[in-house]
Design a protein around this motif. Sequence first.
Motif, PDB file in Angstrom:
ATOM      1  N   LEU A 554      -6.682   2.931  -1.957  1.00 14.71           N
ATOM      2  CA  LEU A 554      -7.397   4.259  -1.094  1.00 14.71           C
ATOM      3  C   LEU A 554      -7.611   3.921   0.459  1.00 14.71           C
ATOM      4  CD1 LEU A 554      -9.198   6.610  -0.989  1.00 14.71           C
ATOM      5  CD2 LEU A 554     -11.144   5.096  -1.281  1.00 14.71           C
ATOM      6  N   VAL A 555      -8.005   2.683   0.607  1.00 16.66           N
ATOM      7  CA  VAL A 555      -7.973   2.252   1.980  1.00 16.66           C
ATOM      8  C   VAL A 555      -6.538   2.147   2.845  1.00 16.66           C
ATOM      9  CG1 VAL A 555      -8.818   0.362   3.487  1.00 16.66           C
ATOM     10  CG2 VAL A 555     -10.157   1.100   1.718  1.00 16.66           C
ATOM     11  N   VAL A 556      -5.758   1.391   2.163  1.00 18.06           N
ATOM     12  CA  VAL A 556      -4.390   1.216   2.809  1.00 18.06           C
ATOM     13  C   VAL A 556      -3.672   2.636   3.060  1.00 18.06           C
ATOM     14  CG1 VAL A 556      -2.142   0.319   2.679  1.00 18.06           C
ATOM     15  CG2 VAL A 556      -4.232  -1.071   2.219  1.00 18.06           C
ATOM     16  N   GLY A 557      -3.959   3.538   1.831  1.00 18.28           N
ATOM     17  CA  GLY A 557      -3.291   4.555   1.926  1.00 18.28           C
ATOM     18  C   GLY A 557      -3.787   5.666   2.901  1.00 18.28           C
ATOM     19  N   LEU A 558      -5.252   5.767   3.182  1.00 15.34           N
ATOM     20  CA  LEU A 558      -5.804   6.634   4.174  1.00 15.34           C
ATOM     21  C   LEU A 558      -5.333   6.173   5.599  1.00 15.34           C
ATOM     22  CD1 LEU A 558      -9.275   7.328   2.622  1.00 15.34           C
ATOM     23  CD2 LEU A 558      -7.322   9.172   2.980  1.00 15.34           C
ATOM     24  N   ALA A 559      -5.307   4.636   5.850  1.00 13.89           N
ATOM     25  CA  ALA A 559      -5.069   4.044   7.043  1.00 13.89           C
ATOM     26  C   ALA A 559      -3.473   4.446   7.346  1.00 13.89           C
ATOM     27  CB  ALA A 559      -5.482   2.454   6.997  1.00 13.89           C
ATOM     28  N   PHE A 560      -2.999   4.168   6.429  1.00 11.47           N
ATOM     29  CA  PHE A 560      -1.264   4.483   6.602  1.00 11.47           C
ATOM     30  C   PHE A 560      -1.027   6.049   7.279  1.00 11.47           C
ATOM     31  CE2 PHE A 560       2.915   5.742   4.825  1.00 11.47           C
ATOM     32  CZ  PHE A 560       3.744   4.881   5.427  1.00 11.47           C
ATOM     33  N   LEU A 561      -1.874   6.845   6.521  1.00 12.67           N
ATOM     34  CA  LEU A 561      -1.671   8.110   7.069  1.00 12.67           C
ATOM     35  C   LEU A 561      -2.131   8.592   8.263  1.00 12.67           C
ATOM     36  CD1 LEU A 561      -2.652  10.275   3.763  1.00 12.67           C
ATOM     37  CD2 LEU A 561      -0.311   9.998   4.615  1.00 12.67           C
ATOM     38  N   LEU A 562      -3.240   7.848   8.847  1.00  7.09           N
ATOM     39  CA  LEU A 562      -3.716   7.868  10.004  1.00  7.09           C
ATOM     40  C   LEU A 562      -2.928   6.981  10.985  1.00  7.09           C
ATOM     41  CD1 LEU A 562      -6.306   8.484  11.850  1.00  7.09           C
ATOM     42  CD2 LEU A 562      -7.192   5.950  11.163  1.00  7.09           C
ATOM     43  N   LEU A 563      -2.238   6.044  10.416  1.00  7.52           N
ATOM     44  CA  LEU A 563      -1.258   5.372  11.475  1.00  7.52           C
ATOM     45  C   LEU A 563       0.193   6.079  11.707  1.00  7.52           C
ATOM     46  CD1 LEU A 563      -1.955   1.619  10.711  1.00  7.52           C
ATOM     47  CD2 LEU A 563      -2.766   2.830  12.499  1.00  7.52           C
ATOM     48  N   ILE A 564       0.254   6.790  10.790  1.00  3.05           N
ATOM     49  CA  ILE A 564       1.699   7.584  11.065  1.00  3.05           C
ATOM     50  C   ILE A 564       1.349   8.723  12.002  1.00  3.05           C
ATOM     51  CG2 ILE A 564       2.855   9.420   9.937  1.00  3.05           C
ATOM     52  CD1 ILE A 564       2.756   8.056   7.271  1.00  3.05           C
ATOM     53  N   VAL A 565       0.292   9.201  12.081  1.00  2.00           N
ATOM     54  CA  VAL A 565      -0.140  10.150  12.884  1.00  2.00           C
ATOM     55  C   VAL A 565      -0.168   9.395  14.461  1.00  2.00           C
ATOM     56  CG1 VAL A 565      -2.111  11.696  13.848  1.00  2.00           C
ATOM     57  CG2 VAL A 565      -1.586  11.679  11.459  1.00  2.00           C
ATOM     58  N   VAL A 566      -0.959   8.289  14.569  1.00  2.00           N
ATOM     59  CA  VAL A 566      -1.002   7.592  15.787  1.00  2.00           C
ATOM     60  C   VAL A 566       0.508   7.364  16.321  1.00  2.00           C
ATOM     61  CG1 VAL A 566      -1.762   5.620  16.810  1.00  2.00           C
ATOM     62  CG2 VAL A 566      -3.250   6.603  15.212  1.00  2.00           C
ATOM     63  N   PHE A 567       1.066   6.367  15.663  1.00  2.00           N
ATOM     64  CA  PHE A 567       2.470   6.079  15.961  1.00  2.00           C
ATOM     65  C   PHE A 567       3.485   6.898  15.681  1.00  2.00           C
ATOM     66  CE2 PHE A 567       0.411   1.764  14.639  1.00  2.00           C
ATOM     67  CZ  PHE A 567      -0.060   1.564  16.110  1.00  2.00           C
ATOM     68  N   ARG A 568       3.521   8.166  15.187  1.00  3.38           N
ATOM     69  CA  ARG A 568       4.722   8.942  14.808  1.00  3.38           C
ATOM     70  C   ARG A 568       5.742   8.345  14.261  1.00  3.38           C
ATOM     71  NH1 ARG A 568       2.336  13.448  16.212  1.00  3.38           N
ATOM     72  NH2 ARG A 568       4.004  14.845  15.571  1.00  3.38           N
ATOM     73  N   LEU A 574       4.219   1.069   7.703  1.00  4.84           N
ATOM     74  CA  LEU A 574       4.173   0.149   6.485  1.00  4.84           C
ATOM     75  C   LEU A 574       4.440  -1.174   6.904  1.00  4.84           C
ATOM     76  CD1 LEU A 574       5.255   0.170   3.698  1.00  4.84           C
ATOM     77  CD2 LEU A 574       7.555   0.383   4.427  1.00  4.84           C
ATOM     78  N   LYS A 575       4.979  -1.442   8.199  1.00  2.31           N
ATOM     79  CA  LYS A 575       5.111  -2.854   8.418  1.00  2.31           C
ATOM     80  C   LYS A 575       3.681  -3.632   8.725  1.00  2.31           C
ATOM     81  CE  LYS A 575       5.092  -3.233  12.852  1.00  2.31           C
ATOM     82  NZ  LYS A 575       4.023  -3.061  13.579  1.00  2.31           N
ATOM     83  N   ALA A 576       2.695  -2.667   9.315  1.00  2.00           N
ATOM     84  CA  ALA A 576       1.189  -3.111   9.570  1.00  2.00           C
ATOM     85  C   ALA A 576       0.598  -3.194   8.243  1.00  2.00           C
ATOM     86  CB  ALA A 576       0.650  -1.780  10.333  1.00  2.00           C
ATOM     87  N   ALA A 577       0.820  -2.521   7.019  1.00  2.00           N
ATOM     88  CA  ALA A 577       0.120  -2.658   5.946  1.00  2.00           C
ATOM     89  C   ALA A 577       0.772  -3.962   5.398  1.00  2.00           C
ATOM     90  CB  ALA A 577       0.477  -1.334   5.035  1.00  2.00           C
ATOM     91  N   LEU A 578       1.905  -4.197   5.186  1.00  2.00           N
ATOM     92  CA  LEU A 578       2.495  -5.326   4.605  1.00  2.00           C
ATOM     93  C   LEU A 578       2.091  -6.662   5.386  1.00  2.00           C
ATOM     94  CD1 LEU A 578       6.237  -4.124   3.852  1.00  2.00           C
ATOM     95  CD2 LEU A 578       4.208  -4.453   2.133  1.00  2.00           C
ATOM     96  N   GLY A 579       2.044  -6.544   6.930  1.00  2.00           N
ATOM     97  CA  GLY A 579       1.685  -7.704   7.418  1.00  2.00           C
ATOM     98  C   GLY A 579       0.064  -8.050   7.117  1.00  2.00           C
ATOM     99  N   PHE A 580      -0.717  -7.033   7.038  1.00  2.00           N
ATOM    100  CA  PHE A 580      -2.009  -7.075   6.680  1.00  2.00           C
ATOM    101  C   PHE A 580      -2.201  -7.892   5.222  1.00  2.00           C
ATOM    102  CE2 PHE A 580      -4.966  -5.022   3.435  1.00  2.00           C
ATOM    103  CZ  PHE A 580      -6.101  -5.778   3.866  1.00  2.00           C
ATOM    104  N   LEU A 581      -1.389  -7.543   4.189  1.00  2.00           N
ATOM    105  CA  LEU A 581      -1.714  -8.299   2.923  1.00  2.00           C
ATOM    106  C   LEU A 581      -1.401  -9.518   3.076  1.00  2.00           C
ATOM    107  CD1 LEU A 581       0.292  -5.625   0.642  1.00  2.00           C
ATOM    108  CD2 LEU A 581      -2.388  -6.186   0.783  1.00  2.00           C
ATOM    109  N   LEU A 582      -0.194  -9.902   4.008  1.00  2.00           N
ATOM    110  CA  LEU A 582       0.190 -11.332   4.015  1.00  2.00           C
ATOM    111  C   LEU A 582      -1.143 -12.131   4.798  1.00  2.00           C
ATOM    112  CD1 LEU A 582       2.575 -13.055   3.568  1.00  2.00           C
ATOM    113  CD2 LEU A 582       3.374 -12.543   6.012  1.00  2.00           C
ATOM    114  N   SER A 583      -1.581 -11.679   5.805  1.00  2.00           N
ATOM    115  CA  SER A 583      -2.662 -12.285   6.253  1.00  2.00           C
ATOM    116  C   SER A 583      -3.969 -12.421   5.423  1.00  2.00           C
ATOM    117  CB  SER A 583      -2.979 -11.744   7.546  1.00  2.00           C
ATOM    118  OG  SER A 583      -3.561 -10.386   7.692  1.00  2.00           O
TER     119      SER A 583
END
Length: 760
Positions: A554-568, A574-583
């Motif tokens: 839920l959280v990563v999905g909603l934030a992923f959609l939000l970041l698509i809007v921000v970064f177009r 996707l890279k941001a979410a995977l990096g978060f999982l690693l950290s």
Amino acid sequence: MATLLYKLGRLAFRRRHVVALIWVALLTLAGVGAASAPAAGTTSFSIPGTEAQKAFDLLEQRFPGASADGATGRIVFKAPDGEKMTDADNKATVDKTVKELGDGSEVVSVTDPFTTHAVSKDGTVAYTSVKYKLPGMELADSTKDALETAGDEARATGLTVDVGGDALQAAAEPGAAGEAIGLAIAAVVLVLTLGSLVAAGLPLLTAIIGVGIGVSTITVLAKALDLGDTTSTLALMIGLAVGIDYALFIVSRYRGELAEGRDREEAVGRATGTAGSAVVFAGLTVVIALAGLAVVNVPMLTKMGLAAAGTVVVAVLIALTMIPALLGYAGRKIRPAGEKRGGDTSKKAATAQKAGTAEKPATAVKAANSSGVSAKPGIGTRWASFVIRRPAAVLLLGVVGLGAIAVPAGQLELGLPDDGSQPTSTTQRRAYDLLSEGFGPGFNGPLMIVVDAKNSDDPKAAAAAVTDQVKGLKDVATVTPAAFNKAGDTATITVIPGSKPSSVQTEDLVHAIRGAGADVKADTGADVLVTGTTAMNIDFSQKLNDALIPYLGLVVGLAFLLLIVVFRSILVPLKAALGFLLSVLAALGAVVAVFQWGWLSGLIGVEQTGPIMSMMPIFMVGVVFGLAMDYEVFLVTRMREAYVHGESPNQAVVTGFKHSARVVAAAAVIMMAVFGGFISSSESMIKMIGFGLAIAVFFDAFVVRMAIVPAVLALLGKKAWWLPKWLDRALPNVDVEGEGLRTLDDKRRDEDEDRELVRV
């Protein structure tokens, strides 16, 4: 978005008196409300939908007046070497202590260890249990003092006496000294980053005001909404960190705009429109992550998440309104970026403009600033250039390094803190150890079986069947006889496991009893439920484990959609979410290594290792994800801005680092300092949260965002900013890069040229 916030920033700058008055009034109102608010009392801990909670609720219905939620205290006695507790003198001392304890107004009952068989087999250890009418947090100080001092006379006779139980429960102390050190470090970093005491003071001031409003509001609502001390501590921790960071980004951008030669009102508008847009979306990701804790369906976690999310909202609003207002008050005391003390960019700009009369202010400033020796590239620029030259090596080193640190997370053991996790210097821990020594390791974690025989033809036979079944199970030390309620339709049976409460064997025993209960129900019609603190902890851990994947989705999905809007872009989020999982995995690995394995535990004052707090993984996922996206938004939006304005992908990465790396690094150090300040707390849960968040910020900001992110962007090139045309058309244009402000500049320039033509 940028244009709207640009106008808001300029309005707050012009109407600074009104804006400041509003925020001061809100702080005063919240403070007065908190001062006059009723005491919060205890925080109920419930886990809806679990068997342990169902059994607890059933006990309150079938055993009315039993003070099911009342506190319990235990006084543990140990005889001197060569003596026994049953010796006449020792027995008389214990009898006197029991009698004195029974005189308390909040005491329901006090047991006599010699009539309740609460003496160890070798006769050296005995205990008395004190049952109270109220939960531990609601007991009067005089009642707690009476419990703590009850054994003083017994100690004088040579007995070893220690006190345990939840009756001694006290409010968590975050560690005021640690917080002060954290704020001091934040202040030093702000001065070094922003170049003056005034500029550094603004983020600290606004963060304190925001936290003051947030925490005071929580205090006002604590009684009505059943909010605990940990809720306020979390709001304080996160509110301070994001409040300072959000203000830092806007003040830093403001100084950059001044360096471009813009007047102060225009610079405030620009800073709020660009950096403010990043603040809004960064704040949204944090709010999504914290509010998303509600999906776990644990009321305590939901309240903690929503309260902290509310504090983040306040921090965002203050950054967008009060910071522009305070910048108006500060005036020339805040200098443009790169200007030395005593320098005046505006004067240099004016001189340069006179030298070339057709030159624009921004160009004049650049000419004035570049008239001396050309400045060397900053460390951010040099680092970004290095990463772009060797992206594969940097990426491999970062991923392998964090992966290695994450390895201990595979051995994660979950549990909830009890007296056994207290430091060995406390009386609660010593009492815990004495009971384990005298009665076995499982004595501190008894299981309570509730037999609901309302639908059974023979309740006593059903209870006897349960007793017989449990006695035949593995790892059972003691089974007490069934105790029925007045109606005779419900019985309780206490089971003492053979292993300690946090062991795998005890967890297996709970599941085995529940399995045997299913057989009893089939034969007798009686429902068999297992509860008690140990069973509650097991159910709680299981519920959190089951909720982790849906919550993450839920959280990563909603934030992923939000970041698509921000970064177009598709690949950047996707890279941001995977990096978060690693950290976050690396941070969990570090928490396990320190708090469970004991590595370097002495450095942060971990006196007792043990299982990791059950809510830690899901809590870290929520909080760290929100904070990780902060750095992603602040760093990558500047890269996106450079790319949109015509720079090549690699050059955009360097430009983004040139303008943002120093500020992002400062923001990360500030967050680490604030979170690290809570490591000094005497409360193990707060200490663990502070360490976990501080180390997670370090990994995410300095390894993932500063190394892995530019390496990935360098490898992807233009593909990083790819977005399907149909999606590009469908997405709203939020204009985080400030393209609308550039259009506004062009419009003003055209109007100026038209006026010149009219004059001619």
